[in-house]
Design a protein around this motif. Structure first.
Motif, PDB file in Angstrom:
ATOM      1  N   THR A 166       0.822  -1.243  -0.033  1.00  0.00           N
ATOM      2  CA  THR A 166       0.148   0.250  -0.110  1.00  0.00           C
ATOM      3  C   THR A 166       0.830   1.369   0.178  1.00  0.00           C
ATOM      4  OG1 THR A 166      -1.786   1.123   1.182  1.00  0.00           O
ATOM      5  CG2 THR A 166       0.022  -0.075   2.689  1.00  0.00           C
ATOM      6  N   ASN A 167       0.342   2.403  -0.622  1.00  0.00           N
ATOM      7  CA  ASN A 167       0.968   3.667  -0.402  1.00  0.00           C
ATOM      8  C   ASN A 167       0.426   4.482   0.569  1.00  0.00           C
ATOM      9  OD1 ASN A 167      -1.664   4.122  -1.731  1.00  0.00           O
ATOM     10  ND2 ASN A 167      -0.683   5.501  -3.369  1.00  0.00           N
ATOM     11  N   PHE A 168      -0.321   3.888   1.673  1.00  0.00           N
ATOM     12  CA  PHE A 168      -1.028   4.523   2.711  1.00  0.00           C
ATOM     13  C   PHE A 168       0.025   5.585   3.417  1.00  0.00           C
ATOM     14  CE2 PHE A 168      -2.520   4.484   7.410  1.00  0.00           C
ATOM     15  CZ  PHE A 168      -3.823   5.274   7.099  1.00  0.00           C
ATOM     16  N   PRO A 169      -0.265   6.762   3.625  1.00  0.00           N
ATOM     17  CA  PRO A 169       0.608   7.868   4.002  1.00  0.00           C
ATOM     18  C   PRO A 169       0.944   7.824   5.408  1.00  0.00           C
ATOM     19  CG  PRO A 169      -1.552   9.061   3.601  1.00  0.00           C
ATOM     20  CD  PRO A 169      -1.683   7.447   3.116  1.00  0.00           C
ATOM     21  N   PHE A 170       0.225   7.065   6.271  1.00  0.00           N
ATOM     22  CA  PHE A 170       0.241   7.510   7.673  1.00  0.00           C
ATOM     23  C   PHE A 170       0.589   6.037   8.406  1.00  0.00           C
ATOM     24  CE2 PHE A 170      -2.789  10.432   6.276  1.00  0.00           C
ATOM     25  CZ  PHE A 170      -1.888  12.010   6.408  1.00  0.00           C
ATOM     26  N   SER A 171       1.191   5.973   9.662  1.00  0.00           N
ATOM     27  CA  SER A 171       1.268   4.823  10.301  1.00  0.00           C
ATOM     28  C   SER A 171      -0.342   4.422  10.967  1.00  0.00           C
ATOM     29  CB  SER A 171       2.309   5.201  11.569  1.00  0.00           C
ATOM     30  OG  SER A 171       3.462   5.423  11.167  1.00  0.00           O
ATOM     31  N   TRP A 182       2.708  -6.026   6.008  1.00  0.00           N
ATOM     32  CA  TRP A 182       2.631  -4.859   5.313  1.00  0.00           C
ATOM     33  C   TRP A 182       3.840  -4.560   4.406  1.00  0.00           C
ATOM     34  CZ3 TRP A 182      -1.661  -1.880   5.356  1.00  0.00           C
ATOM     35  CH2 TRP A 182      -2.605  -2.165   6.426  1.00  0.00           C
ATOM     36  N   ASN A 183       3.636  -4.057   3.381  1.00  0.00           N
ATOM     37  CA  ASN A 183       4.671  -3.458   2.604  1.00  0.00           C
ATOM     38  C   ASN A 183       4.372  -2.173   2.190  1.00  0.00           C
ATOM     39  OD1 ASN A 183       7.067  -3.456   0.596  1.00  0.00           O
ATOM     40  ND2 ASN A 183       5.551  -4.435  -1.113  1.00  0.00           N
ATOM     41  N   TYR A 184       4.995  -1.243   2.763  1.00  0.00           N
ATOM     42  CA  TYR A 184       4.604   0.347   2.523  1.00  0.00           C
ATOM     43  C   TYR A 184       5.727   0.663   1.266  1.00  0.00           C
ATOM     44  CZ  TYR A 184       2.021   0.764   6.784  1.00  0.00           C
ATOM     45  OH  TYR A 184       1.134   0.180   7.653  1.00  0.00           O
ATOM     46  N   LEU A 201       7.040  -7.975  -6.139  1.00  0.00           N
ATOM     47  CA  LEU A 201       8.485  -8.220  -5.735  1.00  0.00           C
ATOM     48  C   LEU A 201       8.317  -8.644  -4.238  1.00  0.00           C
ATOM     49  CD1 LEU A 201      10.352  -5.203  -7.383  1.00  0.00           C
ATOM     50  CD2 LEU A 201      10.439  -7.605  -7.882  1.00  0.00           C
ATOM     51  N   PHE A 202       7.323  -8.177  -3.389  1.00  0.00           N
ATOM     52  CA  PHE A 202       7.111  -8.535  -2.057  1.00  0.00           C
ATOM     53  C   PHE A 202       6.975  -9.873  -1.487  1.00  0.00           C
ATOM     54  CE2 PHE A 202       3.981  -7.917   1.497  1.00  0.00           C
ATOM     55  CZ  PHE A 202       4.886  -7.911   2.485  1.00  0.00           C
ATOM     56  N   LEU A 203       5.879 -10.516  -2.515  1.00  0.00           N
ATOM     57  CA  LEU A 203       5.777 -11.821  -2.394  1.00  0.00           C
ATOM     58  C   LEU A 203       6.933 -12.744  -2.867  1.00  0.00           C
ATOM     59  CD1 LEU A 203       2.192 -11.870  -3.970  1.00  0.00           C
ATOM     60  CD2 LEU A 203       2.779 -12.106  -1.566  1.00  0.00           C
ATOM     61  N   GLN A 204       7.641 -12.185  -3.811  1.00  0.00           N
ATOM     62  CA  GLN A 204       8.977 -12.946  -4.049  1.00  0.00           C
ATOM     63  C   GLN A 204       9.972 -13.083  -2.970  1.00  0.00           C
ATOM     64  OE1 GLN A 204      10.473 -11.612  -8.151  1.00  0.00           O
ATOM     65  NE2 GLN A 204       8.292 -12.085  -9.031  1.00  0.00           N
ATOM     66  N   ARG A 205      10.110 -11.825  -2.401  1.00  0.00           N
ATOM     67  CA  ARG A 205      11.089 -11.779  -1.520  1.00  0.00           C
ATOM     68  C   ARG A 205      10.905 -12.456  -0.241  1.00  0.00           C
ATOM     69  NH1 ARG A 205      10.625  -6.004  -2.390  1.00  0.00           N
ATOM     70  NH2 ARG A 205       9.478  -5.716  -0.497  1.00  0.00           N
TER      71      ARG A 205
END
Length: 272
Positions: A166-171, A182-184, A201-205
């Motif tokens: 997500t590109n959610f901007p806050f904590s 989470w992958n920010y 890429l997140f899933l691959q890592r």
């Protein structure tokens, strides 16, 4: 007079840097604000301790909001999503672009819904992609006249773990279950294709191949979000971040207020 000019110059530099498009320059602007505040405190007190105290005031500023507003909040234990039309596109100029980008990438529209929290409205537009085994969502938030939007892409593996980019901007304002990873990505990254690539890429890592992912049920997207919210509330009740009020609502505990303060400070430092 010289001291006044130094402080004024630093504050003007900070404002200019904070207005830049580059994230690095905006962060440098935040540092410039702290430097200007330090010298302001130093010139008034004549000591470095005074300057340090002045800088620390920035980090304790969130306590005003915590003690005057959030401390009194009562949030519903069981909040239900309701079907809604998309809000005025003029308030969320990137929403229609994101919808079009999702369709270009092969995602199909599922539903539009939303819910209200105290003083805040959230609208969700869900999409899904069977080959990606993912649910994508555009979320539009509006609170006290301030509006912002973000994108999320969610996959779930065979062990019940949730993987979300997500590109959610806050904590987050509540602690998250360890079953949700989470992958920010930077909040200025609004291109859905780029966020989708980051999710892959997140899933691959984490060595999560397509064969380990569950096929999502598009008809269950809304219920899944409600279940996740209930599980998050239960997790935070057990953690002592929130406590029940006895009338079907919950509120932040003292520990929860300190948790929120830490999240506010984290956002101040991150300054995406």
């Amino acid at each position: 007079m010289r001291e006044t000019l130094i402080v004024a110059g630093l504050f003007l530099l900070a404002v200019a840097l904070r207005s830049a498009r580059s994230g690095s320059l905006r962060k440098l602007g935040a540092v410039a604000f702290l430097v200007a505040t330090f010298w302001l405190g130093f010139f008034f007190s004549g000591s470095k301790i005074g300057g340090s105290v002045a800088v620390s005031c920035w980090f304790f500023l969130p306590w005003f909001e915590l003690l005057t507003h959030i401390r009194r909040l009562r949030l519903p234990l069981n909040n239900r999503l309701q079907h809604r039309r998309i809000p005025n596109p003029a308030s969320f100029p990137n929403a229609l672009e994101a919808s079009a980008a999702m369709e270009v990438e092969g995602f199909d529209h599922v539903s539009d819904c939303g819910w209200k929290w105290v003083g805040m409205q959230q609208f969700f537009r869900f999409y899904w992609h069977p080959e990606e085994r993912a649910i994508a969502a555009i979320c539009l938030c509006e609170q006290r006249g301030v509006a912002f939007a973000f994108i999320s892409i969610t996959s779930q593996d065979s062990q019940g773990r949730t993987w979300r980019t997500t590109n959610f901007p806050f904590s987050l304002t509540l602690q998250c279950s360890p079953l949700i990873r989470w992958n920010y990505v930077p909040c200025e990254q609004n291109c859905f294709k780029s966020i989708l690539l980051d999710h892959r890429l997140f899933l691959q890592r984490n060595q999560i191949g397509p064969e380990l992912l569950r096929m999502p049920d598009p008809d269950d997207a809304e219920d899944a979000l409600e279940r996740e919210m209930r599980q998050q509330v239960e997790f935070n009740l057990a953690s002592g971040i929130i406590r029940l009020t006895g009338d079907g609502h919950f509120k932040y505990s003292n520990r929860g207020l300190f948790f929120l303060w830490g999240q506010f400070v984290k956002d101040m430092v991150r300054l995406c």
